[in-house]
Structures are given as C-alpha cells and as structure tokens.
Write a protein that holds these residues in place. Structure first.
Motif, PDB file in Angstrom:
ATOM      1  N   ALA A 144      48.985 -20.894  39.656  1.00 49.10           N
ATOM      2  CA  ALA A 144      49.316 -22.292  39.346  1.00 49.10           C
ATOM      3  C   ALA A 144      50.462 -22.360  38.344  1.00 49.10           C
ATOM      4  CB  ALA A 144      48.085 -23.006  38.797  1.00 49.10           C
ATOM      5  N   GLU A 145      50.450 -21.467  37.370  1.00 47.24           N
ATOM      6  CA  GLU A 145      51.530 -21.424  36.380  1.00 47.24           C
ATOM      7  C   GLU A 145      52.860 -21.060  37.044  1.00 47.24           C
ATOM      8  OE1 GLU A 145      49.924 -18.637  33.631  1.00 47.24           O
ATOM      9  OE2 GLU A 145      48.406 -20.042  32.859  1.00 47.24           O
ATOM     10  N   LEU A 146      52.796 -20.146  38.020  1.00 46.20           N
ATOM     11  CA  LEU A 146      54.010 -19.789  38.757  1.00 46.20           C
ATOM     12  C   LEU A 146      54.530 -20.986  39.554  1.00 46.20           C
ATOM     13  CD1 LEU A 146      53.144 -16.217  40.144  1.00 46.20           C
ATOM     14  CD2 LEU A 146      54.891 -16.779  38.436  1.00 46.20           C
ATOM     15  N   MET A 147      53.610 -21.701  40.201  1.00 40.29           N
ATOM     16  CA  MET A 147      54.024 -22.856  41.002  1.00 40.29           C
ATOM     17  C   MET A 147      54.649 -23.933  40.117  1.00 40.29           C
ATOM     18  SD  MET A 147      54.309 -24.190  44.013  1.00 40.29           S
ATOM     19  CE  MET A 147      53.186 -23.314  45.126  1.00 40.29           C
ATOM     20  N   CYS A 148      54.036 -24.179  38.969  1.00 39.84           N
ATOM     21  CA  CYS A 148      54.567 -25.173  38.029  1.00 39.84           C
ATOM     22  C   CYS A 148      55.979 -24.791  37.586  1.00 39.84           C
ATOM     23  CB  CYS A 148      53.633 -25.285  36.835  1.00 39.84           C
ATOM     24  SG  CYS A 148      53.959 -26.696  35.764  1.00 39.84           S
ATOM     25  N   GLU A 149      56.147 -23.517  37.315  1.00 39.67           N
ATOM     26  CA  GLU A 149      57.453 -22.995  36.907  1.00 39.67           C
ATOM     27  C   GLU A 149      58.470 -23.155  38.033  1.00 39.67           C
ATOM     28  OE1 GLU A 149      58.605 -18.447  36.764  1.00 39.67           O
ATOM     29  OE2 GLU A 149      57.479 -18.975  34.965  1.00 39.67           O
ATOM     30  N   ALA A 150      58.058 -22.816  39.243  1.00 39.35           N
ATOM     31  CA  ALA A 150      58.965 -22.865  40.395  1.00 39.35           C
ATOM     32  C   ALA A 150      59.443 -24.282  40.689  1.00 39.35           C
ATOM     33  CB  ALA A 150      58.275 -22.285  41.627  1.00 39.35           C
ATOM     34  N   LEU A 151      58.547 -25.272  40.490  1.00 41.80           N
ATOM     35  CA  LEU A 151      58.874 -26.655  40.835  1.00 41.80           C
ATOM     36  C   LEU A 151      59.369 -27.477  39.654  1.00 41.80           C
ATOM     37  CD1 LEU A 151      55.938 -27.550  43.268  1.00 41.80           C
ATOM     38  CD2 LEU A 151      58.235 -26.718  43.821  1.00 41.80           C
ATOM     39  N   GLY A 152      59.423 -26.866  38.492  1.00 41.51           N
ATOM     40  CA  GLY A 152      59.856 -27.606  37.319  1.00 41.51           C
ATOM     41  C   GLY A 152      58.900 -28.714  36.921  1.00 41.51           C
ATOM     42  N   GLY A 153      57.628 -28.537  37.271  1.00 41.90           N
ATOM     43  CA  GLY A 153      56.596 -29.468  36.812  1.00 41.90           C
ATOM     44  C   GLY A 153      56.334 -30.675  37.682  1.00 41.90           C
ATOM     45  N   LYS A 154      57.021 -30.802  38.829  1.00 43.62           N
ATOM     46  CA  LYS A 154      56.760 -31.965  39.677  1.00 43.62           C
ATOM     47  C   LYS A 154      57.027 -31.637  41.148  1.00 43.62           C
ATOM     48  CE  LYS A 154      61.365 -33.944  38.828  1.00 43.62           C
ATOM     49  NZ  LYS A 154      62.098 -35.125  38.347  1.00 43.62           N
ATOM     50  N   GLY A 155      56.284 -32.343  42.007  1.00 41.33           N
ATOM     51  CA  GLY A 155      56.462 -32.138  43.437  1.00 41.33           C
ATOM     52  C   GLY A 155      55.138 -32.277  44.164  1.00 41.33           C
ATOM     53  N   GLN A 156      55.152 -32.009  45.460  1.00 47.84           N
ATOM     54  CA  GLN A 156      53.931 -32.063  46.251  1.00 47.84           C
ATOM     55  C   GLN A 156      53.831 -30.794  47.093  1.00 47.84           C
ATOM     56  OE1 GLN A 156      54.383 -35.935  48.035  1.00 47.84           O
ATOM     57  NE2 GLN A 156      55.559 -35.160  49.776  1.00 47.84           N
ATOM     58  N   ILE A 157      52.617 -30.274  47.134  1.00 52.41           N
ATOM     59  CA  ILE A 157      52.410 -28.968  47.745  1.00 52.41           C
ATOM     60  C   ILE A 157      51.220 -28.998  48.696  1.00 52.41           C
ATOM     61  CG2 ILE A 157      53.331 -27.844  45.679  1.00 52.41           C
ATOM     62  CD1 ILE A 157      50.433 -26.945  45.042  1.00 52.41           C
ATOM     63  N   VAL A 158      51.127 -27.950  49.505  1.00 52.09           N
ATOM     64  CA  VAL A 158      49.946 -27.712  50.334  1.00 52.09           C
ATOM     65  C   VAL A 158      49.355 -26.373  49.925  1.00 52.09           C
ATOM     66  CG1 VAL A 158      50.670 -29.120  52.297  1.00 52.09           C
ATOM     67  CG2 VAL A 158      51.386 -26.716  52.164  1.00 52.09           C
ATOM     68  N   GLN A 159      48.080 -26.208  50.220  1.00 51.59           N
ATOM     69  CA  GLN A 159      47.372 -24.984  49.847  1.00 51.59           C
ATOM     70  C   GLN A 159      46.715 -24.366  51.082  1.00 51.59           C
ATOM     71  OE1 GLN A 159      44.023 -23.574  46.547  1.00 51.59           O
ATOM     72  NE2 GLN A 159      44.056 -25.710  47.164  1.00 51.59           N
ATOM     73  N   ILE A 160      46.887 -23.064  51.237  1.00 50.19           N
ATOM     74  CA  ILE A 160      46.213 -22.323  52.307  1.00 50.19           C
ATOM     75  C   ILE A 160      45.222 -21.392  51.632  1.00 50.19           C
ATOM     76  CG2 ILE A 160      46.469 -20.771  54.274  1.00 50.19           C
ATOM     77  CD1 ILE A 160      49.299 -21.837  54.641  1.00 50.19           C
ATOM     78  N   SER A 161      43.950 -21.697  51.789  1.00 51.30           N
ATOM     79  CA  SER A 161      42.899 -20.924  51.124  1.00 51.30           C
ATOM     80  C   SER A 161      42.413 -19.793  52.020  1.00 51.30           C
ATOM     81  CB  SER A 161      41.729 -21.848  50.757  1.00 51.30           C
ATOM     82  OG  SER A 161      41.212 -22.487  51.910  1.00 51.30           O
ATOM     83  N   GLY A 162      41.550 -18.951  51.452  1.00 50.67           N
ATOM     84  CA  GLY A 162      41.019 -17.824  52.214  1.00 50.67           C
ATOM     85  C   GLY A 162      39.835 -18.220  53.074  1.00 50.67           C
TER      86      GLY A 162
END
Length: 315
Positions: A144-162
């Motif tokens: 989650a910290e990586l995703m926040c960093e990658a998006l600069g703190g904003k955006g919309q995402i999808v999640q693929i779980s196991g």
C-alpha cells in the motif's frame, strides 16, 4: 535474497539444521503437506528447496505430500501423518479455517505442528508449535505504501487478490486496504476480484476491469504472478503506460518487468528461505528448543530504484 541480507535468515536456520546430527542419533521423521505445488513457481521452488535442505541432513527423514489445492485431500494427508506417528508435521494450509480441527487432532496426539508460509485461523493458533514464514499483513501494508508513492497520494485502483479463503490472500488484502486507508485516503479501490494466484485468470480479470472502468490509475495484485497477468492485459489494450502496477512476492517475471519500467514495485520474498526456515523450525521444535510462536522473516520493498541490491528471483 538481498545481497546485504537482513533476513531472519535461512542461514541461521540451516545452522540449526546442521546441529541435528550432533544432538540426536535417531532420525527425526518430518511430514509435510503442502498447499498446491503445481499452481505457481514459488511453490514448486519451495518444494525443491525443502527436499534439498532435508537431504543435507542424514538424521532427517521426510514424508513430502501435496494437497493439490484440495482441503479435503490435505485433511486426509494430515490424518495419514498422524497415523504414521511422525515426529513433527509441517502444514502449508489450503484453507486456514478448515484445517483447524485436524491440526487440533495432531496436537492431541502429541505431534507438534509447524505452519509454514500461510498461517491458520486464529482459533487454531493454540494447537500449533510455531508458524514459520512471511508477515503477510505487513506485506500488504508495504505494498500500500508503494502504491501511495507511485500515485502521489491520489487516484483510483483495482485489486486482484489471491485464492478466496486462503489466509495469505486474506491477510495481504487486509494489510493493503487498512494501510491504504490510513496513509493514502486519496486513493480509492474501485473493485477487488480474485486471481487465484494464476497469471492467466488474473489477465482475464484485468481484461474485465479495463472494459468496466475507463480510468484505472493502479493495480495491486497479491503476488507478481497475478500482477504480470494484469500487466499483460493492460499492454494488450494499450493502457499499460497510464497504470502503476504493484505486487507482492517478487517473481522473476515481476523483476524483469520492473527492470523495464513497466512494473512499479513489489515485496521481495524467497521460497528457498521460506522452505529452509520451516524445516529448521520443525527440527528445533522436536529438539525441545525455545522457538518463537511466530517466526517471521523480513520481506523488504523492491522497486527499480533499489532492485540492484536484490538477486533476481529463481522462480
């Protein structure tokens, strides 16, 4: 593993394995029932590493089984190992909740159980000798910290779980969602769908997401095998350039995609360390050594910026 290793390491674990010969003249019989060896290269590599580590110790005898992803089969394998009166059982649970009764049965029979890689449900923890593996909630939080960093703190995402019902999938999803809400409230999860640890299925899941949502800024996948499936779908739709991909359990395909700048980041985890630590923990338990209930090894973040510090995964 990292070239500058900070792992609670398999090197230390193998030191325990190496002492078994001096400590015991009799063989230690260890039975292991695995989740699903054929489903991905991580589990295949884990099994090979486990067998190799056991083969190095002449005082260890192993019974190596695979449940093939079938919880009923795994319960049967556990019952067989109990009947064989092995010294220790290692289980990689197919379903953390469903295996609790048979783990309790092993405990009642006086056979210590070591859970490997993916923990069992909380109501079964009193029946195990130890857990050996990654902290999957922390992995999700780090992703989650990586995703926040990658998006600069904003955006919309999808999640693929196991795989649904599988503790690792549940914990990584929880760790990711909790940490994202805490540190990056500007990032919204549009939808979560399971990829079952399978690249082809995850590609199909991502294809459906791309049809459904005109704007996807990021994809979080419970492991890199699924993440690369999602990446392949986005590339085929000519939308990969606008999406940040973050995964966990850095596979070789994820490592290569990261090097190309197609994949933002992941969590580094070694199946060799995983297997060797499980075997060493089982031996230590049998020897009566003091073993922490939860034996976690470190799983650091990896991105293109620091990937030169890590050896390319072999799986």
């Amino acid at each position: 593993m990292p070239k500058t290793s900070k792992w609670v390491s398999a090197a230390a674990a193998l030191a325990i394995v190496g002492t078994a010969s001096a400590a015991h003249a009799d063989k230690i019989k260890i039975g292991i029932t695995q989740n699903n060896v054929g489903v991905d290269s991580y589990q295949t590599t884990y099994e090979k590493a486990f067998k190799a580590a056991a083969a190095k110790n002449p005082d260890v005898e192993t019974v190596v089984l695979d449940a093939g992803g079938d919880v009923a089969r795994q319960i049967g394998q556990m019952q067989d190992l109990i009947q064989q009166k092995v010294d220790v059982i290692i289980i990689w649970p197919t379903d953390g909740k469903a295996v609790v009764p048979v783990v309790r049965k092993a405990h009642q029979a006086g056979i210590p159980v070591v859970v490997t890689n993916s923990n069992i449900a909380a109501d079964g923890l009193g029946f195990i000798a130890a857990f050996s593996g990654p902290n999957n909630i922390q992995q999700g939080a780090s992703a989650a910290e990586l995703m926040c960093e990658a998006l600069g703190g904003k955006g919309q995402i999808v999640q693929i779980s196991g795989q649904p019902g599988y503790t690792t999938a549940i914990e990584r999803e929880k760790g990711f969602e909790d940490q994202l809400a805490k540190t990056c409230p500007g990032v919204k999860i549009l939808e979560t769908q399971p990829g079952d640890w399978n690249r082809e299925k995850s590609q199909r899941v991502m294809e459906a997401f791309l049809v459904k949502y005109d704007k996807i800024d990021g994809v979080y996948s419970g492991d890199d095998n699924m993440g690369v499936g999602a990446l392949n779908a986005a590339k085929a739709a000519n939308r990969a350039a606008g999406i940040k991909f973050v995964g966990a359990t850095n596979f070789a395909v994820g490592y290569d995609a990261m090097a190309k700048g197609e994949y933002y980041g992941s969590i580094y985890q070694s199946p060799v360390d995983d297997a060797e630590a499980a075997l060493a923990t089982a031996i230590a338990v049998k020897q009566g050594k003091t073993v922490p209930k939860l034996n976690y090894f470190e799983t650091p973040k990896i991105t293109k910026a620091n990937m030169d510090k890590f050896t390319k995964p072999v799986f």
